[in-house]
Design a protein around this motif. Sequence first.
Motif, PDB file in Angstrom:
ATOM      1  N   VAL C  35      57.991  31.728  48.600  1.00  0.00           N
ATOM      2  CA  VAL C  35      57.332  30.676  48.263  1.00  0.00           C
ATOM      3  C   VAL C  35      58.178  30.077  46.770  1.00  0.00           C
ATOM      4  N   GLU C  36      58.327  29.030  46.479  1.00  0.00           N
ATOM      5  CA  GLU C  36      59.021  28.549  45.506  1.00  0.00           C
ATOM      6  C   GLU C  36      58.095  27.566  44.856  1.00  0.00           C
ATOM      7  N   LEU C  37      57.361  26.640  45.292  1.00  0.00           N
ATOM      8  CA  LEU C  37      56.427  26.200  44.658  1.00  0.00           C
ATOM      9  C   LEU C  37      55.046  25.829  45.640  1.00  0.00           C
ATOM     10  N   SER C  38      53.727  25.868  45.099  1.00  0.00           N
ATOM     11  CA  SER C  38      52.615  25.314  45.880  1.00  0.00           C
ATOM     12  C   SER C  38      51.688  24.633  45.250  1.00  0.00           C
ATOM     13  N   GLU C  39      50.958  23.871  45.845  1.00  0.00           N
ATOM     14  CA  GLU C  39      50.195  22.790  44.988  1.00  0.00           C
ATOM     15  C   GLU C  39      48.738  23.509  44.520  1.00  0.00           C
ATOM     16  N   VAL C  40      48.515  22.860  43.578  1.00  0.00           N
ATOM     17  CA  VAL C  40      47.046  22.605  43.198  1.00  0.00           C
ATOM     18  C   VAL C  40      46.313  21.442  43.321  1.00  0.00           C
ATOM     19  N   CYS C  41      45.396  21.256  44.011  1.00  0.00           N
ATOM     20  CA  CYS C  41      44.922  20.043  44.264  1.00  0.00           C
ATOM     21  C   CYS C  41      43.374  19.857  44.188  1.00  0.00           C
ATOM     22  N   GLY C  42      42.710  18.730  44.363  1.00  0.00           N
ATOM     23  CA  GLY C  42      41.381  18.702  44.240  1.00  0.00           C
ATOM     24  C   GLY C  42      40.647  19.385  45.330  1.00  0.00           C
ATOM     25  N   PRO C 152      65.937  18.927  45.168  1.00  0.00           N
ATOM     26  CA  PRO C 152      64.970  20.037  44.699  1.00  0.00           C
ATOM     27  C   PRO C 152      63.938  19.896  45.113  1.00  0.00           C
ATOM     28  N   PRO C 153      63.073  21.121  45.330  1.00  0.00           N
ATOM     29  CA  PRO C 153      61.826  20.915  45.870  1.00  0.00           C
ATOM     30  C   PRO C 153      60.793  20.455  45.190  1.00  0.00           C
ATOM     31  N   GLU C 154      61.054  20.076  43.693  1.00  0.00           N
ATOM     32  CA  GLU C 154      59.899  19.437  43.002  1.00  0.00           C
ATOM     33  C   GLU C 154      59.832  18.059  43.426  1.00  0.00           C
ATOM     34  N   ARG C 155      60.989  17.474  44.002  1.00  0.00           N
ATOM     35  CA  ARG C 155      61.097  16.041  44.381  1.00  0.00           C
ATOM     36  C   ARG C 155      59.826  15.813  45.413  1.00  0.00           C
TER      37      ARG C 155
END
Lengths: 367, 367, 367, 367
Positions: C35-42, C152-155
């Motif tokens: 995992v490079e990025l994972s989200e935090v959402c509502g 980039p995965p950020e996008r």
Amino acid sequence: MRMVRVAVMPGQGAPVELREVPEPALEPGAALLRVELSEVCGTDVALRDGRLAGVPYPIIPGHVSAGRLQAIRGTLLDLEGRPFHEGDLVTFLDVHRTCNACWSCLVAKASTRCPRRKVYGITYGLADGLAGGWADAMVLKPGTLCLRLDGPPERFMTGGCSLPTALHAVERGDVGIGDTVLVLGSGPVGLSAIIVSLMRGAAAVLCIGAPAARLEAARAVGAAATCDISEADGETRLAWVLERTSGRGADVTIEATGAPEAVVQAMRCTRDAGRVVVAGQYADHGDASFNPHADLNRKHLDVRGCWGSDFSHFHRAVRIAADPERSRPWSRLPAERYPLERANHALEDVAAHRVVKALIVPGDAGA
Amino acid sequence: MRMVRVAVMPGQGAPVELREVPEPALEPGAALLRVELSEVCGTDVALRDGRLAGVPYPIIPGHVSAGRLQAIRGTLLDLEGRPFHEGDLVTFLDVHRTCNACWSCLVAKASTRCPRRKVYGITYGLADGLAGGWADAMVLKPGTLCLRLDGPPERFMTGGCSLPTALHAVERGDVGIGDTVLVLGSGPVGLSAIIVSLMRGAAAVLCIGAPAARLEAARAVGAAATCDISEADGETRLAWVLERTSGRGADVTIEATGAPEAVVQAMRCTRDAGRVVVAGQYADHGDASFNPHADLNRKHLDVRGCWGSDFSHFHRAVRIAADPERSRPWSRLPAERYPLERANHALEDVAAHRVVKALIVPGDAGA
Amino acid sequence: MRMVRVAVMPGQGAPVELREVPEPALEPGAALLRVELSEVCGTDVALRDGRLAGVPYPIIPGHVSAGRLQAIRGTLLDLEGRPFHEGDLVTFLDVHRTCNACWSCLVAKASTRCPRRKVYGITYGLADGLAGGWADAMVLKPGTLCLRLDGPPERFMTGGCSLPTALHAVERGDVGIGDTVLVLGSGPVGLSAIIVSLMRGAAAVLCIGAPAARLEAARAVGAAATCDISEADGETRLAWVLERTSGRGADVTIEATGAPEAVVQAMRCTRDAGRVVVAGQYADHGDASFNPHADLNRKHLDVRGCWGSDFSHFHRAVRIAADPERSRPWSRLPAERYPLERANHALEDVAAHRVVKALIVPGDAGA
Amino acid sequence: MRMVRVAVMPGQGAPVELREVPEPALEPGAALLRVELSEVCGTDVALRDGRLAGVPYPIIPGHVSAGRLQAIRGTLLDLEGRPFHEGDLVTFLDVHRTCNACWSCLVAKASTRCPRRKVYGITYGLADGLAGGWADAMVLKPGTLCLRLDGPPERFMTGGCSLPTALHAVERGDVGIGDTVLVLGSGPVGLSAIIVSLMRGAAAVLCIGAPAARLEAARAVGAAATCDISEADGETRLAWVLERTSGRGADVTIEATGAPEAVVQAMRCTRDAGRVVVAGQYADHGDASFNPHADLNRKHLDVRGCWGSDFSHFHRAVRIAADPERSRPWSRLPAERYPLERANHALEDVAAHRVVKALIVPGDAGA
């Protein structure tokens, strides 16, 4: 070892042969279906004549079939997650392995164009096992979608594949209450399209076809008027339609003929801003010429190709067949029954339009 | 008596003549428009060449125009019920007298096929009064739907009739976010279709057309790639499209060419279950031949004729033109200006595809 | 044995704990994602607070994630049937096991309501394996639908789950060229809805939300005007919308707030015969009262619930993110990065609306 | 001077009075209709009770009516452009002066929300002339859209305004072949909705209403099962629906009750991703409370307000009535006839649900 009698199309242009093959062991999730009825339709004639691409001859024909589950290996669930039992009378969606993992299935949402889909009796061949309905028994592979049949299997099978096909066409044509619908063709799909158009509330359905016996059937299932193509050329047919539609043409035309020029006739017989559904060009019968300005653009016409059908159509077809009232019109269509041994006769009768509907009945004794 | 200079097409194949006619009295509800800009489009070339049916020669061409309201007899209301004032800069829907009382308007809801509709500069002739925009002034008959123009009239007129036409085509094609759109044709409608497809969120727009200058314009307004028909035959073009669409074809193809065979090319270049909009066959250029099986039915394709446009498209076209950001791509298109005296040159330049956009400017001095 | 660090929500209301679990063996068809990025959402806040039904605590949160394929057991194919390779940068549809065999999937064609679907990080728990993205690595089970990420995965992750959700909402609202869209809510879904509405050609997007920093973000991504709910009561907000819409209300309103009464406000702020999409009621926050005559029937309104999103939305979301031009607005949104150790801080910041977007970055060193 | 007897509602809450007014001269384009039948519906009760806004009392009620053209001043054309003749039996669209020139008509294409529309017997009052059907004769103003009636006028009038209203609701609900439809309400609109749903191919229609006589009528016209609201509370009704729909709820629910809480019941009784049409909230009966999460968003539901009907519905309603087969179910509904003198009794019977259908017959002698 138990043997199963199967009717085999060995290759393009060759007559059907009766063979005996060993009943296979079932893989987990598969079932053995004792076939009670299997259909003979125009596609089977095209198969015999080698007019379809990608057919893995030799094949056991018979795509839409009904019968009893003789053996189930493991669990076979219905749509609601309830198990089927041995002895249940069922039919099944002839399309198998729509993948739900490709661009067609998931992005275009056009599962009838999924490149991995396989059709029993058409793109599954003998090498794939007992994968066609012209047989004492066939194997339903894991993942085959089955539906219980209420009432006698004839009630569903008289419509057979023509019923979901027509349902798809009528929905794609968005036939609505009060519409005048023109059906081109009076074979099984055309006849079902008449019935289903009326079921959606069409005010009147016109039918252009042949021969006389099929047009009589068209009127018996509700067509308001019929026109015999053997007695009327293109211009006469167009005039016949315009006369019955205040000079405007049909609101919706459903083409179910197999003749390329019928697609152009369909455009011309449809009113401005109307809809044409092309559901009869399942095999390549050549080109047709039209005038893009007059036949399409100026008319602000919608022309919609309609390929195959999916489970939603099949599911509702079975529901219609289970309803004695809704399924009544099909019971007015004469269905001819053939034992396995007479499969070649069945094909000839269908090819010659001598019968309205032909069914293979493996259990019947041969002549 | 005040005189008005008008450019008149006397009849099929004859050159435009400059005439002077008396400025008429206005009937109640009518208005006199001082013309600032009027369009020259492919339809005008077809009018000159006599390729449209039902034209009441002699006519004053110029269907889409913009100018200032010089005189209003009585009250002229906008969509919100507010009055227009003399001096307002406006454009107007060129379609007049859509009846809202016939079967096409009320039952089929296909007002672009209303048999009573009249189009300024096309089906209104000189006998109907100052009913075309290639003139110092024209009369807006009672019931003409006007819209205020914000910003310079060039901003709207550079799109001109191509903008609502393209808007209609793109909506009829249901272009959506992420779609790959193929536009056939690089004239004004094709170029506007590129811009409007991108405005609806298309991921990429491909354009096949000619000549080089127009393809350059296509790229300037956002086409991802262009293909010159003078350098690529049908098969090469198809291969070019497939290469750019994972071998599937475009999601939506918009035909805006005028060439009958382009309609067939459109079908072949579109993916299974995709949509083809036919918006370029405004005059009869003959027949085309296609294969109903391979090009339409098996592809499960939607082919949609798209005739004219209605007020909803025109209203939004004006709104787009009022937005400096949304209208920017049109400002990248070169527009050639012609005084009334050079109307024949304008027609020749448009016919020869020598200009991207041609505008008649009655106020400019002639050469 | 290799160990994987994972962030675990042990149960309703309990803080996230960091644990180490052994890296499991892969079953055939599965893959291990670094995992490079994972989200935090509502949704993650709702998970922490126990406001979602059917969550199998303990769970590893993190439904939408991106990373590199570290190991593939067997073959993992993309949509076109081409294999993925180890090292590929991918994301994946967080919804797994949509069954394609039930009534919802096949008859209703409403796969987001399939009773068998499972969602990584939400309805898959720790007992199901490494099934959430707040971890050094996670396991993609067989049948998981992966997509390659360009750039980039950020996008992609800056939009994250809000992008397909907003795409679904905007399409369900049938936003079209020239529409005025009202977005209620200025969290990630609301902000993405602004961007995507403009991408579909909206003429103007209004946004009502809070706090000031998010409304600033709303304007930065293109909202024409914003209204702060902390400064305006329901009537003032309605008046604010009517003022900007010729007294009619928005053509389309997209509710993305989580507050039940916002659904009623949405109806009132939308024009007659307009469309309301309800996309913000993912958890039960209680009832709301409305007037069926005035708010719904007389308005001839369409109110459309919008649940989850399917692969078609996800696929296009990834395509948008791959396009530097189309994805630019998201780059204007500030994204806060948190190492695994600070997952609780991330949740608090999201719950308090202190950040616009929060991302877990397992590779970053903890504070 | 000839006198015309008219029934007049003098104002809110006051009983209907019989008056005699002079027969007016006709303006060009107008016609005098000798009324044979005029309807009494729930709207008339709301008019009497003053529950509708914008009614210009005193008024002559009677919006949908049928009769013979007694005099035509000038020419009155039908949809096809053919003239009507004196003596023709006709009905007419009760909505007049839909303007085709405003934003609602032209941009939103929502003509039932045109601010200039006027409705005979509702928003036209006595000051506007003989503009209601509860009279020996009425004046059809220029631009009124008339349709010839084939067959006895009872056949059309027994459906009356409920038929186009139900047609609109059923189409807005997109009822299709095989659907299970739930109709809430068993008044005229509810009963027509049952018939029309079956005409579109619904597999089964369930009806919840009252009193017993109307539920008997519901079954007589084809409802598969009925539930009496006086014997079942909300939860029992919901359970009753779920039992008959595999636990899922109806595919489409049509609300035709007038009770605000029925709208919420409709949402709860509809399956996920189904459709609710709200067609019974024509007057303000107060608020209702619902749960946006559970009732709308999570269900991915479509809730569609349905206001009035337009000419397309009316045209098809007349076509249905002209078809002995299609109109048969309405002939099973008991219709009570009242002479002008008994208009108040008619209103009381309708208000108390004592009759299924009430018709004013001006030609009948009073009791």
